[in-house]
Design a protein around this motif. Structure first.
Motif, PDB file in Angstrom:
ATOM      1  N   SER A  54      -4.717 -17.444  18.960  1.00  0.00           N
ATOM      2  CA  SER A  54      -4.582 -17.080  17.548  1.00  0.00           C
ATOM      3  C   SER A  54      -5.413 -15.855  17.195  1.00  0.00           C
ATOM      4  N   GLY A  55      -6.444 -15.594  17.993  1.00  0.00           N
ATOM      5  CA  GLY A  55      -7.271 -14.423  17.735  1.00  0.00           C
ATOM      6  C   GLY A  55      -6.532 -13.112  17.923  1.00  0.00           C
ATOM      7  N   ALA A  56      -5.341 -13.173  18.524  1.00  0.00           N
ATOM      8  CA  ALA A  56      -4.555 -11.958  18.765  1.00  0.00           C
ATOM      9  C   ALA A  56      -3.727 -11.540  17.565  1.00  0.00           C
ATOM     10  N   ILE A  57      -3.799 -12.276  16.458  1.00  0.00           N
ATOM     11  CA  ILE A  57      -2.996 -11.936  15.277  1.00  0.00           C
ATOM     12  C   ILE A  57      -3.185 -10.477  14.849  1.00  0.00           C
ATOM     13  N   PRO A  58      -4.420  -9.974  14.728  1.00  0.00           N
ATOM     14  CA  PRO A  58      -4.572  -8.566  14.318  1.00  0.00           C
ATOM     15  C   PRO A  58      -3.935  -7.584  15.288  1.00  0.00           C
ATOM     16  N   LEU A  59      -3.878  -7.929  16.566  1.00  0.00           N
ATOM     17  CA  LEU A  59      -3.251  -7.050  17.547  1.00  0.00           C
ATOM     18  C   LEU A  59      -1.759  -6.906  17.271  1.00  0.00           C
ATOM     19  N   PHE A  60      -1.094  -8.043  17.055  1.00  0.00           N
ATOM     20  CA  PHE A  60       0.342  -8.007  16.785  1.00  0.00           C
ATOM     21  C   PHE A  60       0.629  -7.387  15.417  1.00  0.00           C
ATOM     22  N   THR A  61      -0.269  -7.580  14.473  1.00  0.00           N
ATOM     23  CA  THR A  61      -0.102  -6.954  13.163  1.00  0.00           C
ATOM     24  C   THR A  61      -0.136  -5.440  13.295  1.00  0.00           C
ATOM     25  N   PHE A  62      -1.075  -4.942  14.083  1.00  0.00           N
ATOM     26  CA  PHE A  62      -1.165  -3.497  14.288  1.00  0.00           C
ATOM     27  C   PHE A  62       0.089  -2.969  14.979  1.00  0.00           C
ATOM     28  N   VAL A  63       0.546  -3.663  16.012  1.00  0.00           N
ATOM     29  CA  VAL A  63       1.744  -3.227  16.736  1.00  0.00           C
ATOM     30  C   VAL A  63       2.952  -3.213  15.814  1.00  0.00           C
ATOM     31  N   CYS A  64       3.112  -4.248  14.996  1.00  0.00           N
ATOM     32  CA  CYS A  64       4.244  -4.299  14.058  1.00  0.00           C
ATOM     33  C   CYS A  64       4.165  -3.163  13.045  1.00  0.00           C
ATOM     34  N   PHE A 123       2.722  -0.291  13.469  1.00  0.00           N
ATOM     35  CA  PHE A 123       3.007   0.973  14.162  1.00  0.00           C
ATOM     36  C   PHE A 123       4.509   1.139  14.422  1.00  0.00           C
ATOM     37  N   LEU A 124       5.174   0.047  14.814  1.00  0.00           N
ATOM     38  CA  LEU A 124       6.593   0.123  15.154  1.00  0.00           C
ATOM     39  C   LEU A 124       7.487   0.299  13.938  1.00  0.00           C
ATOM     40  N   PHE A 125       7.162  -0.397  12.853  1.00  0.00           N
ATOM     41  CA  PHE A 125       8.087  -0.455  11.724  1.00  0.00           C
ATOM     42  C   PHE A 125       7.685   0.392  10.522  1.00  0.00           C
ATOM     43  N   LEU A 126       6.389   0.685  10.381  1.00  0.00           N
ATOM     44  CA  LEU A 126       5.966   1.480   9.224  1.00  0.00           C
ATOM     45  C   LEU A 126       5.721   2.938   9.582  1.00  0.00           C
ATOM     46  N   ARG A 127       5.388   3.180  10.818  1.00  0.00           N
ATOM     47  CA  ARG A 127       5.078   4.529  11.284  1.00  0.00           C
ATOM     48  C   ARG A 127       3.934   5.145  10.484  1.00  0.00           C
ATOM     49  N   GLU A 128       3.057   4.309   9.952  1.00  0.00           N
ATOM     50  CA  GLU A 128       1.926   4.809   9.176  1.00  0.00           C
ATOM     51  C   GLU A 128       0.617   4.677   9.954  1.00  0.00           C
ATOM     52  N   THR A 176       2.289 -15.242  16.101  1.00  0.00           N
ATOM     53  CA  THR A 176       1.508 -14.057  15.775  1.00  0.00           C
ATOM     54  C   THR A 176       2.417 -12.878  15.430  1.00  0.00           C
ATOM     55  N   PHE A 177       3.547 -12.772  16.134  1.00  0.00           N
ATOM     56  CA  PHE A 177       4.491 -11.692  15.835  1.00  0.00           C
ATOM     57  C   PHE A 177       5.122 -11.885  14.465  1.00  0.00           C
ATOM     58  N   SER A 178       5.441 -13.138  14.129  1.00  0.00           N
ATOM     59  CA  SER A 178       6.042 -13.430  12.831  1.00  0.00           C
ATOM     60  C   SER A 178       5.116 -13.026  11.691  1.00  0.00           C
ATOM     61  N   VAL A 179       3.847 -13.415  11.800  1.00  0.00           N
ATOM     62  CA  VAL A 179       2.923 -13.073  10.728  1.00  0.00           C
ATOM     63  C   VAL A 179       2.617 -11.581  10.746  1.00  0.00           C
ATOM     64  N   GLY A 180       2.675 -10.945  11.921  1.00  0.00           N
ATOM     65  CA  GLY A 180       2.514  -9.497  11.988  1.00  0.00           C
ATOM     66  C   GLY A 180       3.624  -8.793  11.228  1.00  0.00           C
ATOM     67  N   CYS A 181       4.846  -9.272  11.400  1.00  0.00           N
ATOM     68  CA  CYS A 181       5.979  -8.707  10.651  1.00  0.00           C
ATOM     69  C   CYS A 181       5.820  -8.938   9.148  1.00  0.00           C
ATOM     70  N   SER A 182       5.201 -10.061   8.787  1.00  0.00           N
ATOM     71  CA  SER A 182       5.029 -10.350   7.366  1.00  0.00           C
ATOM     72  C   SER A 182       4.099  -9.337   6.705  1.00  0.00           C
ATOM     73  N   PHE A 183       3.085  -8.865   7.422  1.00  0.00           N
ATOM     74  CA  PHE A 183       2.206  -7.843   6.879  1.00  0.00           C
ATOM     75  C   PHE A 183       2.979  -6.552   6.620  1.00  0.00           C
ATOM     76  N   VAL A 184       3.845  -6.204   7.565  1.00  0.00           N
ATOM     77  CA  VAL A 184       4.651  -4.996   7.414  1.00  0.00           C
ATOM     78  C   VAL A 184       5.566  -5.117   6.194  1.00  0.00           C
TER      79      VAL A 184
END
Length: 312
Positions: A99-109, A111-116, A159-167
């Motif tokens: 679960s500690g990897a959540i911020p990693l997947f959030t960052f990747v999401c 980068f991939l979808f917001l390009r910001e 973790t990927f699901s919640v990463g997408c939710s941030f995006v």
């Protein structure tokens, strides 16, 4: 108020780290889907009362219900179910470390979808270390090993699901400028309705046959780990800032590890401890890199529907 904010910080780290053992206890009696349903049901009440007491709920917000529904799916229903499914298949300490990897997947999401998000050397190293930690936990090269790969896959899906939710929140929800407590209430409330529509409740009462299981699920996972956790998170953000609140990410994996190894007797190999250190180091580098790029963060930046994404 800062003293209470630090108390809330400690509470949040401890209760989120305890969530995994609560899931393990409940999974002995009911399915992960039913665990998710009860978690959301008992987590909804504190959030609803908090938003109601602040007078932040408005009928006019209903015109944005489509955004609330998307967030209810990716940041609550799918996220909680994936973590419940993964935790049921893994030792609680391993699930907590993943679960500690959540911020990693959030960052990747992002980068991939917001390009910001800007890729810097610091962030690249952070992502590499974090994913190396996840790889060491999964050990896909070990045929017939102790780690259930399906459980790891479910944790990664969560973790990927919640990463997408941030995006999605940053792109479509944050611009609405709605109160955070109201957004959270709508998110959990809609998730609760959706879960009731698809999850069979037959046999769900079996969890109440074991005091440890139902107290952990209802009070630990629902009231505290979901409902009061949201309230505590907002209190931290308001008094210490979003950056300080985000650092709570480091605590739950450690708490889950201590509970699993010391109190439950789960056996963790040395490589598991190394993996957790790599994941936390990766998250630290990501945060450090973000501060160098954007040292000023608004008090409510990333808040709205985000607390669920910080930790389970």
């Amino acid at each position: 108020m800062k003293k209470t904010a630090w108390l809330a910080f400690c509470f949040l780290g401890f209760i989120w780290g305890s969530n995994f053992i609560f899931v393990k206890w409940a999974a002995e009696y009911i399915t992960p889907a039913q665990i998710t349903l009860l978690r959301v049901v008992f987590g909804f009440l504190p959030v609803f009362l908090f938003a109601l007491s602040r007078g932040e709920l408005r009928w006019s917000h209903a015109r944005h219900v489509h955004h609330f529904a998307v967030m209810a799916l990716v940041a609550t229903a799918l996220y909680y179910f994936a973590f419940a499914k993964g935790t049921a298949l893994l030792p609680s300490s391993i699930a907590g470390m993943l679960s500690g990897a959540i911020p990693l997947f959030t960052f990747v999401c992002a980068f991939l979808f917001l390009r910001e998000e800007r890729i810097t050397a610091t962030k690249a190293v952070g992502v590499a270390l974090g994913f190396l930690g996840v790889l060491l936990i999964a050990q896909p090269w070990s045929v017939g090993g102790d780690i259930e790969m399906a459980g790891v896959a479910w944790m990664i899906a969560g973790t990927f699901s919640v990463g997408c939710s941030f995006v999605y929140a940053r792109k479509f929800v944050s611009p609405l400028k709605l109160p955070a407590a109201a957004l959270t209430t709508y998110q959990i409330g809609i998730a609760m309705l959706l879960l009731f529509m698809v999850i069979p409740v037959e046999g769900i009462g079996a969890v109440f046959a074991d005091d440890r299981a139902w107290i952990g699920l209802v009070i630990g996972l629902g009231l505290c780990g979901t409902g009061l956790a949201y309230v505590a998170y907002y209190h931290i953000v308001e008094n210490l800032g979003a950056l300080a609140a985000s650092s709570v990410t480091y605590i739950p994996p450690v708490v889950a590890l201590v509970i699993g190894v010391v109190f439950v007797g789960e056996a963790i190999q040395l490589i598991g401890y190394l993996a957790m250190c790599l994941i936390l180091a990766g998250v630290a580098l990501l945060q450090f890199g973000s501060r160098k790029v954007a040292p000023e963060v608004e008090p409510d930046a990333g808040v709205g529907l985000a607390p669920a994404g910080k930790a389970p």
